[in-house]
Design an enzyme around this catalytic site. Structure first.
Site, PDB file in Angstrom:
ATOM      1  N   ASN A   1      -0.816  32.093 -23.274  1.00 45.61           N
ATOM      2  CA  ASN A   1       0.216  33.519 -23.755  1.00 45.61           C
ATOM      3  C   ASN A   1      -0.273  33.788 -26.333  1.00 45.61           C
ATOM      4  O   ASN A   1       0.797  33.938 -26.324  1.00 45.61           O
ATOM      5  CB  ASN A   1       1.417  33.595 -23.086  1.00 45.61           C
ATOM      6  CG  ASN A   1       1.406  33.990 -22.009  1.00 45.61           C
ATOM      7  OD1 ASN A   1      -0.177  35.225 -21.713  1.00 45.61           O
ATOM      8  ND2 ASN A   1       2.810  33.638 -20.822  1.00 45.61           N
ATOM      9  N   ASN A   2      -0.629  32.536 -26.108  1.00 46.10           N
ATOM     10  CA  ASN A   2      -0.876  32.107 -27.890  1.00 46.10           C
ATOM     11  C   ASN A   2      -0.929  33.491 -28.280  1.00 46.10           C
ATOM     12  O   ASN A   2      -2.437  33.474 -28.228  1.00 46.10           O
ATOM     13  CB  ASN A   2      -1.499  31.362 -27.786  1.00 46.10           C
ATOM     14  CG  ASN A   2      -1.228  30.842 -29.889  1.00 46.10           C
ATOM     15  OD1 ASN A   2      -1.365  31.886 -29.791  1.00 46.10           O
ATOM     16  ND2 ASN A   2      -1.378  30.164 -29.909  1.00 46.10           N
TER      17      ASN A   2
ATOM     18  N   LYS B   1      -4.232  33.115 -30.517  1.00 44.00           N
ATOM     19  CA  LYS B   1      -5.807  31.837 -30.163  1.00 44.00           C
ATOM     20  C   LYS B   1      -5.878  33.042 -29.803  1.00 44.00           C
ATOM     21  O   LYS B   1      -7.988  32.915 -29.889  1.00 44.00           O
ATOM     22  CB  LYS B   1      -4.796  31.435 -28.974  1.00 44.00           C
ATOM     23  CG  LYS B   1      -5.056  29.903 -29.314  1.00 44.00           C
ATOM     24  CD  LYS B   1      -4.661  28.740 -28.634  1.00 44.00           C
ATOM     25  CE  LYS B   1      -4.570  27.441 -28.942  1.00 44.00           C
ATOM     26  NZ  LYS B   1      -4.384  26.900 -27.178  1.00 44.00           N
TER      27      LYS B   1
ATOM     28  N   ASP C   1      -7.554  22.812 -23.743  1.00 40.79           N
ATOM     29  CA  ASP C   1      -6.477  21.651 -24.470  1.00 40.79           C
ATOM     30  C   ASP C   1      -7.415  20.661 -25.835  1.00 40.79           C
ATOM     31  O   ASP C   1      -8.840  20.713 -25.522  1.00 40.79           O
ATOM     32  CB  ASP C   1      -6.455  21.094 -23.105  1.00 40.79           C
ATOM     33  CG  ASP C   1      -4.704  20.054 -23.871  1.00 40.79           C
ATOM     34  OD1 ASP C   1      -4.362  20.449 -24.532  1.00 40.79           O
ATOM     35  OD2 ASP C   1      -4.693  18.877 -22.780  1.00 40.79           O
ATOM     36  N   THR C   2      -6.363  20.795 -26.751  1.00 38.72           N
ATOM     37  CA  THR C   2      -7.162  19.962 -27.766  1.00 38.72           C
ATOM     38  C   THR C   2      -5.944  18.954 -28.649  1.00 38.72           C
ATOM     39  O   THR C   2      -4.829  19.016 -28.186  1.00 38.72           O
ATOM     40  CB  THR C   2      -6.797  21.256 -29.358  1.00 38.72           C
ATOM     41  OG1 THR C   2      -7.833  21.937 -28.996  1.00 38.72           O
ATOM     42  CG2 THR C   2      -6.584  20.524 -30.835  1.00 38.72           C
TER      43      THR C   2
ATOM     44  N   PHE D   1      -1.458  25.071 -39.171  1.00 40.57           N
ATOM     45  CA  PHE D   1      -0.497  24.486 -38.284  1.00 40.57           C
ATOM     46  C   PHE D   1      -0.825  23.480 -37.907  1.00 40.57           C
ATOM     47  O   PHE D   1      -1.999  22.514 -37.746  1.00 40.57           O
ATOM     48  CB  PHE D   1      -0.135  25.213 -36.691  1.00 40.57           C
ATOM     49  CG  PHE D   1      -1.750  25.696 -35.816  1.00 40.57           C
ATOM     50  CD1 PHE D   1      -2.734  26.268 -36.195  1.00 40.57           C
ATOM     51  CD2 PHE D   1      -1.541  24.714 -34.719  1.00 40.57           C
ATOM     52  CE1 PHE D   1      -3.824  26.090 -35.206  1.00 40.57           C
ATOM     53  CE2 PHE D   1      -2.013  24.540 -34.100  1.00 40.57           C
ATOM     54  CZ  PHE D   1      -3.545  24.852 -34.155  1.00 40.57           C
ATOM     55  N   GLY D   2       0.426  23.049 -37.249  1.00 38.09           N
ATOM     56  CA  GLY D   2       0.099  21.243 -36.247  1.00 38.09           C
ATOM     57  C   GLY D   2      -0.855  20.420 -37.925  1.00 38.09           C
ATOM     58  O   GLY D   2       0.722  19.805 -38.354  1.00 38.09           O
ATOM     59  N   TYR D   3      -1.278  19.619 -37.643  1.00 41.37           N
ATOM     60  CA  TYR D   3      -1.729  18.431 -38.337  1.00 41.37           C
ATOM     61  C   TYR D   3      -2.560  18.990 -39.455  1.00 41.37           C
ATOM     62  O   TYR D   3      -2.610  17.936 -40.248  1.00 41.37           O
ATOM     63  CB  TYR D   3      -2.641  17.721 -37.718  1.00 41.37           C
ATOM     64  CG  TYR D   3      -1.699  17.136 -37.020  1.00 41.37           C
ATOM     65  CD1 TYR D   3      -0.525  15.858 -36.572  1.00 41.37           C
ATOM     66  CD2 TYR D   3      -1.355  16.823 -35.199  1.00 41.37           C
ATOM     67  CE1 TYR D   3      -0.083  15.137 -35.547  1.00 41.37           C
ATOM     68  CE2 TYR D   3      -0.910  16.497 -34.073  1.00 41.37           C
ATOM     69  CZ  TYR D   3      -0.093  15.311 -34.208  1.00 41.37           C
ATOM     70  OH  TYR D   3       1.368  14.732 -33.166  1.00 41.37           O
TER      71      TYR D   3
ATOM     72  N   HIS E   1     -13.053  22.779 -34.586  1.00 41.83           N
ATOM     73  CA  HIS E   1     -12.813  21.973 -33.018  1.00 41.83           C
ATOM     74  C   HIS E   1     -12.709  22.923 -31.671  1.00 41.83           C
ATOM     75  O   HIS E   1     -14.154  23.487 -31.146  1.00 41.83           O
ATOM     76  CB  HIS E   1     -12.006  20.777 -32.839  1.00 41.83           C
ATOM     77  CG  HIS E   1     -10.678  20.966 -33.255  1.00 41.83           C
ATOM     78  ND1 HIS E   1     -10.446  21.711 -34.544  1.00 41.83           N
ATOM     79  CD2 HIS E   1      -9.513  21.279 -32.826  1.00 41.83           C
ATOM     80  CE1 HIS E   1      -9.867  21.682 -34.381  1.00 41.83           C
ATOM     81  NE2 HIS E   1      -8.402  22.527 -33.015  1.00 41.83           N
TER      82      HIS E   1
HETATM   83  P1  IMP Z   1      -3.229  22.972 -28.426  1.00 42.89           P
HETATM   84  O1  IMP Z   1      -3.768  22.360 -26.984  1.00 42.89           O
HETATM   85  O2  IMP Z   1      -4.296  23.806 -28.957  1.00 42.89           O
HETATM   86  O3  IMP Z   1      -2.169  23.420 -28.491  1.00 42.89           O
HETATM   87  O4  IMP Z   1      -3.165  21.878 -28.943  1.00 42.89           O
HETATM   88  C1  IMP Z   1      -2.181  20.722 -29.249  1.00 42.89           C
HETATM   89  C2  IMP Z   1      -1.563  20.220 -30.628  1.00 42.89           C
HETATM   90  O5  IMP Z   1      -2.536  19.353 -30.694  1.00 42.89           O
HETATM   91  C3  IMP Z   1      -1.357  21.477 -31.420  1.00 42.89           C
HETATM   92  O6  IMP Z   1       0.221  21.385 -30.704  1.00 42.89           O
HETATM   93  C4  IMP Z   1      -0.964  20.784 -32.431  1.00 42.89           C
HETATM   94  O7  IMP Z   1       0.265  19.508 -32.549  1.00 42.89           O
HETATM   95  C5  IMP Z   1      -2.611  20.044 -32.034  1.00 42.89           C
HETATM   96  N1  IMP Z   1      -3.386  21.002 -32.637  1.00 42.89           N
HETATM   97  C6  IMP Z   1      -4.784  21.591 -31.967  1.00 42.89           C
HETATM   98  N2  IMP Z   1      -5.118  22.383 -32.985  1.00 42.89           N
HETATM   99  C7  IMP Z   1      -4.851  21.881 -33.808  1.00 42.89           C
HETATM  100  C8  IMP Z   1      -5.518  21.928 -35.434  1.00 42.89           C
HETATM  101  O8  IMP Z   1      -6.486  22.870 -35.769  1.00 42.89           O
HETATM  102  N3  IMP Z   1      -4.718  21.625 -36.322  1.00 42.89           N
HETATM  103  C9  IMP Z   1      -4.035  21.104 -36.265  1.00 42.89           C
HETATM  104  N4  IMP Z   1      -3.595  20.839 -35.024  1.00 42.89           N
HETATM  105  C10 IMP Z   1      -3.745  21.157 -34.199  1.00 42.89           C
END
Ligand code: IMP
Length: 196
Positions: A8-9, A12, A68-69, A148-150, A176
């Site tokens: 629901n993002n 994305k 999933d990432t 965002f994130g890292y 990625h």
């Molecule tokens: P998701 O599976 O896409 O929700 O990613 C899980 C977590 O991985 C996120 O909450 C971030 O902490 C990290 N993450 C995923 N993609 C990225 C990115 O492109 N840049 C930085 N952190 C990321």
């Protein structure tokens, strides 16, 4: 072709719509009236992506994919990996996650890391997995304010800027996620060609 993206993002979904193009009508979870947060309790990215896709497929009977990432850091044996979002706690705070990461890497010379995205697709009842990886390294302070994130501590291989110092287009060309979704796109396009 209707395809559910188990997310629901909105950001994305827009990004993936651009990659997949016009041949597909992408539906979000709210479009198919799934409002709950789908559990991500598995121990691998593959497990989580498959669990989300299976949940939605069972609920709707439709074709679906889920992603999933994780950030995998060599000196930490692949951590935070599948726990990337909640590395420093349940509130998914990016600053706290980065602080914990930098603390664990203090004094370590091996800064190698990679982002890895896994996509699970269920198409006509068959399961497929796609993977996208970007290699890089973790620096010891935050740089940049985009993304965002890292992103502020990750420098992709052969670049001088962190993901957070790049504009979104530049990041999306090598990320990625973009690599995994490009594989999904190529697969779906080839599936659409009718058999002779
Ligand atoms: P998701 O599976 O896409 O929700 O990613 C899980 C977590 O991985 C996120 O909450 C971030 O902490 C990290 N993450 C995923 N993609 C990225 C990115 O492109 N840049 C930085 N952190 C990321």
């Amino acid at each position: 072709m209707d395809l559910i993206f188990a997310s629901n993002n909105k950001h994305k979904i827009k990004e993936i719509n651009n990659i997949l193009g016009n041949s597909f009508r992408l539906l979000s979870l709210s479009d198919v009236n799934i409002d709950e947060d789908i559990a991500e309790n598995e121990t691998t990215l593959e497990g989580n992506a498959l669990a989300k896709a299976r949940y939605v497929h069972e609920a709707t009977g439709m074709d679906v994919f889920a992603d999933d990432t994780g950030l995998e850091v060599e000196a930490l044996g692949g951590r935070p990996g599948v726990h990337s979002a909640r590395f420093a706690g349940e509130n998914k705070n990016s600053d706290a996650n980065i602080d914990k990461l930098l603390l664990l890497l203090e004094g370590k010379s091996n800064r190698n890391a990679r982002f890895r995205t896994v996509i699970a697709l269920i198409l006509n009842g068959t399961e497929y997995l796609f993977e996208g990886i970007v290699n890089g390294s973790i620096i010891d302070e935050k740089r940049g304010s985009q993304g965002f994130g890292y992103d502020p501590v990750f420098i992709p291989e052969n670049r001088g800027l962190t993901f957070a110092e790049m504009d979104l287009d530049a990041k999306n060309r090598i990320s990625h996620r973009a690599r995994a979704f490009e594989k999904l796109r190529a697969f779906l396009v080839q599936k659409e060609i009718p058999e002779k």
